[in-house]
Write an enzyme that holds these catalytic residues in place. Sequence first.
Site, PDB file in Angstrom:
ATOM      1  N   ARG A  92       0.580  -1.350  -0.115  1.00 31.62           N
ATOM      2  CA  ARG A  92       0.313   0.038   0.223  1.00 31.62           C
ATOM      3  C   ARG A  92       0.392   1.014   0.159  1.00 31.62           C
ATOM      4  O   ARG A  92       0.330   2.217  -1.095  1.00 31.62           O
ATOM      5  CB  ARG A  92      -1.051   0.231   1.479  1.00 31.62           C
ATOM      6  CG  ARG A  92      -2.184   0.664   0.821  1.00 31.62           C
ATOM      7  CD  ARG A  92      -2.097   1.873   1.978  1.00 31.62           C
ATOM      8  NE  ARG A  92      -1.169   1.767   2.779  1.00 31.62           N
ATOM      9  CZ  ARG A  92      -0.619   2.443   3.770  1.00 31.62           C
ATOM     10  NH1 ARG A  92      -0.067   3.883   2.834  1.00 31.62           N
ATOM     11  NH2 ARG A  92       0.215   2.724   4.696  1.00 31.62           N
ATOM     12  N   PHE A 131       8.940  10.709  -3.038  1.00 35.66           N
ATOM     13  CA  PHE A 131       8.554  11.966  -2.251  1.00 35.66           C
ATOM     14  C   PHE A 131       9.975  12.376  -1.263  1.00 35.66           C
ATOM     15  O   PHE A 131       9.547  11.813  -0.697  1.00 35.66           O
ATOM     16  CB  PHE A 131       7.096  11.846  -1.822  1.00 35.66           C
ATOM     17  CG  PHE A 131       6.713  13.576  -1.388  1.00 35.66           C
ATOM     18  CD1 PHE A 131       5.325  14.279  -2.926  1.00 35.66           C
ATOM     19  CD2 PHE A 131       6.840  13.834  -0.496  1.00 35.66           C
ATOM     20  CE1 PHE A 131       4.827  15.199  -2.195  1.00 35.66           C
ATOM     21  CE2 PHE A 131       6.120  14.920   0.024  1.00 35.66           C
ATOM     22  CZ  PHE A 131       4.875  15.589  -1.130  1.00 35.66           C
ATOM     23  N   LEU A 340      -3.009 -16.003  18.806  1.00 35.64           N
ATOM     24  CA  LEU A 340      -2.170 -17.487  18.709  1.00 35.64           C
ATOM     25  C   LEU A 340      -1.374 -17.233  19.111  1.00 35.64           C
ATOM     26  O   LEU A 340      -0.752 -18.624  18.718  1.00 35.64           O
ATOM     27  CB  LEU A 340      -1.249 -16.664  16.900  1.00 35.64           C
ATOM     28  CG  LEU A 340      -2.602 -16.226  15.973  1.00 35.64           C
ATOM     29  CD1 LEU A 340      -4.148 -15.733  16.075  1.00 35.64           C
ATOM     30  CD2 LEU A 340      -1.720 -16.701  14.823  1.00 35.64           C
ATOM     31  N   GLU A 365       4.156   9.938   7.832  1.00 39.16           N
ATOM     32  CA  GLU A 365       2.994  11.051   7.392  1.00 39.16           C
ATOM     33  C   GLU A 365       1.807  11.659   8.580  1.00 39.16           C
ATOM     34  O   GLU A 365       1.019  11.791   8.738  1.00 39.16           O
ATOM     35  CB  GLU A 365       1.412   9.727   6.800  1.00 39.16           C
ATOM     36  CG  GLU A 365       1.729   9.328   5.279  1.00 39.16           C
ATOM     37  CD  GLU A 365       2.586  10.855   4.324  1.00 39.16           C
ATOM     38  OE1 GLU A 365       2.372  11.552   4.338  1.00 39.16           O
ATOM     39  OE2 GLU A 365       3.067   9.510   3.722  1.00 39.16           O
ATOM     40  N   PHE A 385       2.052  23.870  18.847  1.00 36.30           N
ATOM     41  CA  PHE A 385       3.053  23.469  18.159  1.00 36.30           C
ATOM     42  C   PHE A 385       4.939  23.378  18.011  1.00 36.30           C
ATOM     43  O   PHE A 385       5.953  23.236  18.437  1.00 36.30           O
ATOM     44  CB  PHE A 385       3.261  23.401  16.807  1.00 36.30           C
ATOM     45  CG  PHE A 385       2.221  22.568  15.938  1.00 36.30           C
ATOM     46  CD1 PHE A 385       2.845  21.056  15.812  1.00 36.30           C
ATOM     47  CD2 PHE A 385       1.231  22.677  16.064  1.00 36.30           C
ATOM     48  CE1 PHE A 385       1.454  20.141  14.985  1.00 36.30           C
ATOM     49  CE2 PHE A 385       0.040  21.800  14.946  1.00 36.30           C
ATOM     50  CZ  PHE A 385       0.641  20.463  15.221  1.00 36.30           C
TER      51      PHE A 385
END
Length: 386
Positions: A92, A131, A340, A365, A385
Amino acid sequence: MTPQELLALDSLLTAEEAAFADSVRRLVGDVVRPHVAQWYETGVTPVRDLARELGKLGLLGAHLTGYGCAGVSAVAYGLSCLELEAGDSGVRSLVSVQGSLAMYAIWKYGSEEQKQEWLPRMAAGEAIGCFGLTEPDHGSDPAGMTTRAVRDGDDWLLTGTKMWITNAPVAELAVVWAKVDQGVTGFVVPLDLPGVTVNEIHNKLSLRASATGELVFDRVRLPASAQLPEARGLKAPLSCLTEARYGIVWGALGAARDCLETAIDYTTTRTQFGRPLAGFQLTQAKLADLTLEYQKGWLLAHHLGRLADSGQLKPEQVSVGKLNNVREAIAIARTCRTMLGANGISGEYPIMRHANNLESVLTYEGTSEVHQLVIGQKLTGLSAFA
């Protein structure tokens, strides 16, 4: 019954969207699942061959229009990300970086000549892009970038380093963001130019089925035509990140669903103390809670997709989706691993691979903390920030 079927989630899709998702699921079953465990184990993926297969189905830049792109709805694109990440987050990521970052930047901010030169080849998987925004010392704070481009006659000279760049080792071009006298702008940089060095990053414990590298630019000479003419300021690369984050909102759910389906299959067939593990109350409670979170995440992603298709989606809404769905997906993966037992850490099952991959998805991201601050700023009107 599968986690998808419990709330009849597919009933919210159009016939075209459902058919598109089914086609991606079949491709993942044919091309990715038989090999991905080996790709992850060896850290080597046939990215170029894979890109061409993805291009044939229209998955590269699928949500873009023109130039050989499929032009599907935002929801359909999101569903493709879900199905791809059910195979592996690295697959992906290949699609997200190609379509939502590199191709989108050219499609949105490039010249007509740049679009004609690159987008059809990238949509077909014949040219792979990357990118270049993140730097070794500047991840969450892209405004602090030190990569610079200076004028030299009609040309530009590009100098700097970009780090943790998906697709870089196999890419033909990079969309590179740099500071210029007027602020921040982007350049389309063929990676075979003199002065460009690409170093592959090895020894990763996550996203091992994805090619990751470092880009080094040493006074790389670029013609004036290499500049993205409509990219002005830091808002341009940040808008590309919003595109990619939207795909992650859906993609993380694919990893979560694959973990859930694996856990359900395992616990219904694995017998302990004389009955299947799924017959114990604690197991059913875990599966119920995890499926609930999966479905809530899917409904959130679907809502964001419908907003996107109506032209109303905002960056802070994407932050809500990215923060919630990746956080819940990694919790689902970790809990499914426990069901599991020792087999949960085996490469014969996908859960530990998904959990390790999601550690990267949680960070890239925009970290969870960054998205919390984006949401907090919108709620309060105050920036935390700095």
